[in-house]
Design an enzyme around this catalytic site. Structure first.
Site, PDB file in Angstrom:
ATOM      1  CG  HIS A   1     -13.906   2.944   7.314  1.00  0.00           C
ATOM      2  ND1 HIS A   1     -13.111   1.863   7.006  1.00  0.00           N
ATOM      3  CD2 HIS A   1     -13.048   3.993   7.462  1.00  0.00           C
ATOM      4  CE1 HIS A   1     -11.844   2.240   6.971  1.00  0.00           C
ATOM      5  NE2 HIS A   1     -11.780   3.531   7.255  1.00  0.00           N
ATOM      6  CG  LEU A   2     -17.600   5.666  12.256  1.00  0.00           C
ATOM      7  CD1 LEU A   2     -18.422   5.837  13.533  1.00  0.00           C
ATOM      8  CD2 LEU A   2     -18.112   6.582  11.159  1.00  0.00           C
TER       9      LEU A   2
ATOM     10  NE  ARG B   1     -10.428  13.452   2.841  1.00  0.00           N
ATOM     11  CZ  ARG B   1     -10.077  12.188   3.017  1.00  0.00           C
ATOM     12  NH1 ARG B   1     -10.870  11.357   3.670  1.00  0.00           N
ATOM     13  NH2 ARG B   1      -8.932  11.741   2.533  1.00  0.00           N
TER      14      ARG B   1
ATOM     15  NE  ARG C   1      -6.344   1.931   0.075  1.00  0.00           N
ATOM     16  CZ  ARG C   1      -6.280   3.234  -0.220  1.00  0.00           C
ATOM     17  NH1 ARG C   1      -5.172   3.735  -0.724  1.00  0.00           N
ATOM     18  NH2 ARG C   1      -7.318   4.019  -0.020  1.00  0.00           N
TER      19      ARG C   1
ATOM     20  CE  LYS D   1      -0.976   1.682   5.526  1.00  0.00           C
ATOM     21  NZ  LYS D   1      -2.211   1.877   6.330  1.00  0.00           N
TER      22      LYS D   1
ATOM     23  CD  GLU E   1      -8.372  -0.456   4.037  1.00  0.00           C
ATOM     24  OE1 GLU E   1      -8.662   0.080   2.959  1.00  0.00           O
ATOM     25  OE2 GLU E   1      -7.839   0.145   4.978  1.00  0.00           O
TER      26      GLU E   1
ATOM     27  CG  ASN F   1      -1.894   1.157   1.253  1.00  0.00           C
ATOM     28  OD1 ASN F   1      -1.817   2.064   0.430  1.00  0.00           O
ATOM     29  ND2 ASN F   1      -2.799   1.155   2.203  1.00  0.00           N
TER      30      ASN F   1
ATOM     31  CG  ASP G   1      -6.191  12.235  18.088  1.00  0.00           C
ATOM     32  OD1 ASP G   1      -7.126  11.784  18.790  1.00  0.00           O
ATOM     33  OD2 ASP G   1      -5.127  11.621  17.894  1.00  0.00           O
TER      34      ASP G   1
ATOM     35  CG  HIS H   1     -12.690   4.460   3.667  1.00  0.00           C
ATOM     36  ND1 HIS H   1     -13.424   5.438   4.313  1.00  0.00           N
ATOM     37  CD2 HIS H   1     -11.399   4.873   3.729  1.00  0.00           C
ATOM     38  CE1 HIS H   1     -12.617   6.390   4.744  1.00  0.00           C
ATOM     39  NE2 HIS H   1     -11.384   6.068   4.401  1.00  0.00           N
TER      40      HIS H   1
ATOM     41  N   GLY I   1     -10.403   3.250  13.118  1.00  0.00           N
ATOM     42  CA  GLY I   1      -9.829   3.719  14.382  1.00  0.00           C
ATOM     43  C   GLY I   1     -10.833   4.166  15.415  1.00  0.00           C
TER      44      GLY I   1
ATOM     45  N   GLY J   1     -10.461   9.659   8.384  1.00  0.00           N
ATOM     46  CA  GLY J   1     -11.305   9.594   7.196  1.00  0.00           C
ATOM     47  C   GLY J   1     -12.476   8.702   7.553  1.00  0.00           C
TER      48      GLY J   1
END
Length: 395
Positions: free
Chosen positions: A206-207, A239, A91, A14, A383, A7, A281, A180, A329, A210
């Protein structure tokens, strides 16, 4: 069969090496600051201590070579040579309307990835660099592209198309793609397994920094919150999510900035960061809210409210819902956020078990009560495993 999953970001790489016989991770790691001073590789073989190598990585080719050296290292490695690697799964963010399924990478596929640079300017160039670096390092090995838009490409036209002149779709492939996608595909599939029902109606939240939500029936996407780019949908870390397009013109005119700068503001300076003035954060924003910071309180309220609105609209779109699953996350670790979101959903007959919710961190768990009319799960996204499975299926 061992699959190397790659990725690539613009300055990062990664990776995971996965043994597909039992889907176990043999090693994983991260190359940071590629092309920047202070490049570093952190390598973690399963069952052993991680170690770090600080070495110049002027480009992704050098990074891939260092990854392979780490995987074959006498002390920290997990393979003897690259012959043990069957294939490489990548990816890739975007393939426009050309590819909606994982595909073996050819020159034609690379051209499509290149042609979509303007649809994914931060990701597609880096993805292609990673592919070509692996081709150079391991000639002849099959490389597979798994597209982040593949899941959303399955949604029906009524959900995918924007209400703008059709010629823009014909000319520029402007439509809603969703992102995602690999995460939503994996988590919705795992939710179906938990339910033991192949045609279940599932909403995946998916929180994270992003964030996106998807609705699927039997694992096939019905709708998803991100659009042409990852900017549409939920309020996120930095965002804005959904916004009246006229706001862009208004601010550009009054602040004397161009549309590129405006989009940079919406992507990198908005969301809970822009609303709260504290941080992107969520832990920092939560702390500030607990201390009475009104802007932080409003930011979290707005974030939850947007999530709940999407859950409600997707329940309507599917004419019901069997399960709601939290991942990523914030979704996997913020127990208070999950409880606060579900508190809105009493009209669906949802009941959360506080003890189960408090204990659900880092592994799959049901957090709803036995008499909840809709099952609620926490399922960590994976993923890399999803990409490895797609790669295995092709090779």
């Amino acid at each position: 069969m061992k699959i190397l999953v790659i990725n690539c970001g613009s300055s990062s790489l990664k990776y995971q090496l996965i043994d597909m016989e039992n889907e176990s991770v043999l090693a994983k790691g991260l190359c940071e600051r590629i092309g920047i001073d202070g490049s570093k590789l952190t390598h973690k073989p399963t069952g052993k201590e991680s170690y770090a190598v600080e070495k110049d990585m002027p480009d992704h080719k050098v990074a891939v070579q260092l990854v392979l050296e780490a995987l074959m290292d006498k002390e920290h490695g997990v393979i003897e040579n690259t012959e043990e690697i069957t294939a490489i799964g990548h990816r890739v963010l975007h393939a426009g309307t050309i590819y909606s399924d994982a595909t073996l990478i050819t020159e034609d596929v690379k051209k499509v990835i290149r042609d979509c640079f303007d649809l994914g300017p931060l990701h597609n160039p880096a993805n292609l660099i990673g592919i070509e670096a692996c081709e150079a390092a391991m000639p002849g090995k099959p490389n597979v592209a798994v597209f982040d838009t593949a899941f959303g490409m399955k949604m029906p036209e009524k959900a995918a198309m924007y209400a703008i002149p059709y010629e823009y779709y014909e000319k520029y492939s402007i439509r809603r793609y969703g992102f995602h996608g690999t995460s939503h595909m994996f988590v919705s599939g795992e939710t179906l397994k938990c339910l033991g029902k192949d045609d279940a109606k599932v909403i995946v939240c998916h929180l994270g920094n992003g964030a996106s939500i998807s609705a699927s029936i039997g694992g096939k996407c019905v709708d998803t919150s991100m659009g042409l780019t990852p900017l549409e949908g939920l309020i996120m870390g930095t965002r804005s999510g959904d916004i009246d397009p006229a706001v862009l013109q208004f601010i550009c005119n009054h602040e004397n900035i161009d549309i590129n700068e405006m989009l940079n503001i919406l992507n990198k300076k908005s969301g809970v960061l822009g609303m709260s003035g504290v941080s992107s954060d969520f832990r920092d924003v939560r702390k500030a809210a607990d201390e009475g910071n009104e802007r932080a309180i409003t930011a979290l309220d707005a974030y939850r409210y947007r999530v709940v609105k999407y859950i409600g609209s997707y329940t309507a779109a599917m004419n019901g819902v069997d399960a709601i699953t939290f991942t990523a996350g914030v979704g996997e670790n913020d127990t208070a956020m999950r409880e606060e979101i579900c508190a809105y959903l009493g009209y669906l007959g949802i009941k959360i078990d506080p003890e189960k919710n408090a204990a659900a961190r880092g592994e799959a768990a049901e957090i709803s009560t036995a008499d909840s009319k809709v099952k609620v799960y926490v399922i960590p996204t994976n993923e890399e495993l999803a990409i490895a499975r797609e790669t295995k299926a092709l090779v």
